[in-house]
Design a protein around this motif. Structure first.
Motif, PDB file in Angstrom:
ATOM      1  N   GLY A  29       0.793  -1.220   0.000  1.00  0.00           N
ATOM      2  CA  GLY A  29       0.000   0.000   0.000  1.00  0.00           C
ATOM      3  C   GLY A  29       0.826   1.271   0.000  1.00  0.00           C
ATOM      4  N   GLU A  30       2.069   1.171   0.422  1.00  0.00           N
ATOM      5  CA  GLU A  30       2.975   2.321   0.414  1.00  0.00           C
ATOM      6  C   GLU A  30       3.732   2.432  -0.906  1.00  0.00           C
ATOM      7  N   GLY A  31       3.522   1.456  -1.794  1.00  0.00           N
ATOM      8  CA  GLY A  31       4.198   1.455  -3.081  1.00  0.00           C
ATOM      9  C   GLY A  31       5.584   0.858  -3.046  1.00  0.00           C
ATOM     10  N   LEU A  32       5.934   0.173  -1.967  1.00  0.00           N
ATOM     11  CA  LEU A  32       7.260  -0.418  -1.832  1.00  0.00           C
ATOM     12  C   LEU A  32       7.222  -1.914  -2.102  1.00  0.00           C
ATOM     13  N   VAL A  33       8.344  -2.434  -2.528  1.00  0.00           N
ATOM     14  CA  VAL A  33       8.441  -3.839  -2.909  1.00  0.00           C
ATOM     15  C   VAL A  33       8.179  -4.771  -1.723  1.00  0.00           C
ATOM     16  N   VAL A  34       7.491  -5.846  -2.011  1.00  0.00           N
ATOM     17  CA  VAL A  34       7.315  -6.961  -1.077  1.00  0.00           C
ATOM     18  C   VAL A  34       7.507  -8.245  -1.876  1.00  0.00           C
ATOM     19  N   LEU A  35       7.927  -9.273  -1.187  1.00  0.00           N
ATOM     20  CA  LEU A  35       8.104 -10.569  -1.830  1.00  0.00           C
ATOM     21  C   LEU A  35       6.854 -11.417  -1.667  1.00  0.00           C
ATOM     22  N   ARG A  36       6.423 -12.015  -2.749  1.00  0.00           N
ATOM     23  CA  ARG A  36       5.353 -13.015  -2.674  1.00  0.00           C
ATOM     24  C   ARG A  36       5.925 -14.320  -2.129  1.00  0.00           C
ATOM     25  N   ARG A  37       7.189 -14.567  -2.434  1.00  0.00           N
ATOM     26  CA  ARG A  37       7.947 -15.707  -1.903  1.00  0.00           C
ATOM     27  C   ARG A  37       9.415 -15.344  -1.986  1.00  0.00           C
ATOM     28  N   ASP A  38      10.243 -15.995  -1.183  1.00  0.00           N
ATOM     29  CA  ASP A  38      11.645 -15.586  -1.099  1.00  0.00           C
ATOM     30  C   ASP A  38      12.620 -16.508  -1.828  1.00  0.00           C
ATOM     31  N   THR A  39      12.097 -17.366  -2.671  1.00  0.00           N
ATOM     32  CA  THR A  39      12.945 -18.221  -3.509  1.00  0.00           C
ATOM     33  C   THR A  39      12.346 -18.299  -4.909  1.00  0.00           C
ATOM     34  N   VAL A  40      13.179 -18.647  -5.872  1.00  0.00           N
ATOM     35  CA  VAL A  40      12.699 -18.886  -7.235  1.00  0.00           C
ATOM     36  C   VAL A  40      13.209 -20.231  -7.710  1.00  0.00           C
ATOM     37  N   GLU A  41      12.500 -20.796  -8.627  1.00  0.00           N
ATOM     38  CA  GLU A  41      12.892 -22.043  -9.270  1.00  0.00           C
ATOM     39  C   GLU A  41      13.901 -21.723 -10.377  1.00  0.00           C
ATOM     40  N   PRO A  42      14.662 -22.702 -10.827  1.00  0.00           N
ATOM     41  CA  PRO A  42      15.659 -22.455 -11.875  1.00  0.00           C
ATOM     42  C   PRO A  42      15.089 -21.782 -13.133  1.00  0.00           C
ATOM     43  N   GLY A  43      13.889 -22.118 -13.509  1.00  0.00           N
ATOM     44  CA  GLY A  43      13.279 -21.531 -14.703  1.00  0.00           C
ATOM     45  C   GLY A  43      12.913 -20.060 -14.561  1.00  0.00           C
ATOM     46  N   GLU A  44      12.935 -19.545 -13.349  1.00  0.00           N
ATOM     47  CA  GLU A  44      12.599 -18.140 -13.109  1.00  0.00           C
ATOM     48  C   GLU A  44      13.844 -17.274 -12.913  1.00  0.00           C
ATOM     49  N   LEU A  45      15.004 -17.871 -12.998  1.00  0.00           N
ATOM     50  CA  LEU A  45      16.234 -17.150 -12.709  1.00  0.00           C
ATOM     51  C   LEU A  45      16.482 -15.977 -13.663  1.00  0.00           C
ATOM     52  N   ASP A  46      16.157 -16.144 -14.930  1.00  0.00           N
ATOM     53  CA  ASP A  46      16.325 -15.039 -15.881  1.00  0.00           C
ATOM     54  C   ASP A  46      15.448 -13.844 -15.496  1.00  0.00           C
ATOM     55  N   GLY A  47      14.217 -14.115 -15.090  1.00  0.00           N
ATOM     56  CA  GLY A  47      13.328 -13.041 -14.648  1.00  0.00           C
ATOM     57  C   GLY A  47      13.842 -12.354 -13.392  1.00  0.00           C
ATOM     58  N   LEU A  48      14.410 -13.122 -12.494  1.00  0.00           N
ATOM     59  CA  LEU A  48      14.980 -12.552 -11.277  1.00  0.00           C
ATOM     60  C   LEU A  48      16.187 -11.677 -11.610  1.00  0.00           C
ATOM     61  N   ARG A  49      17.025 -12.152 -12.486  1.00  0.00           N
ATOM     62  CA  ARG A  49      18.176 -11.343 -12.912  1.00  0.00           C
ATOM     63  C   ARG A  49      17.710 -10.030 -13.535  1.00  0.00           C
ATOM     64  N   ARG A  50      16.681 -10.100 -14.364  1.00  0.00           N
ATOM     65  CA  ARG A  50      16.140  -8.903 -15.000  1.00  0.00           C
ATOM     66  C   ARG A  50      15.596  -7.945 -13.941  1.00  0.00           C
ATOM     67  N   ALA A  51      14.873  -8.473 -12.964  1.00  0.00           N
ATOM     68  CA  ALA A  51      14.318  -7.632 -11.899  1.00  0.00           C
ATOM     69  C   ALA A  51      15.423  -6.915 -11.131  1.00  0.00           C
TER      70      ALA A  51
END
Length: 64
Positions: A29-51
């Motif tokens: 609600g303050e417009g600041l980042v929050v994590l939906r979860r604190d780990t990613v699977e190997p297939g999401e690593l490119d998206g995490l790097r981009r973020a």
């Protein structure tokens, strides 16, 4: 799995992380980042790097 950490004190709410990987990042609600979860699977690593790369305040770190 890859662990993610965020620095909410550095976040300025640009939301680039959400655009890069909405399954992991969100904004509160303050417009600041929050994590939906604190780990990613190997297939999401490119998206995490981009973020992390697209974050202008370097608020995202991760350990692969």
């Amino acid at each position: 799995m890859t662990s993610i950490k965020i620095d909410r004190s550095a976040c300025q709410g640009y939301g680039n992380c959400v655009l890069a990987l909405a399954s992991v990042f969100d904004v509160d609600g303050e417009g600041l980042v929050v994590l939906r979860r604190d780990t990613v699977e190997p297939g999401e690593l490119d998206g995490l790097r981009r973020a992390a790369y697209d974050c202008p305040t370097d608020s995202i770190t991760f350990v692969a």
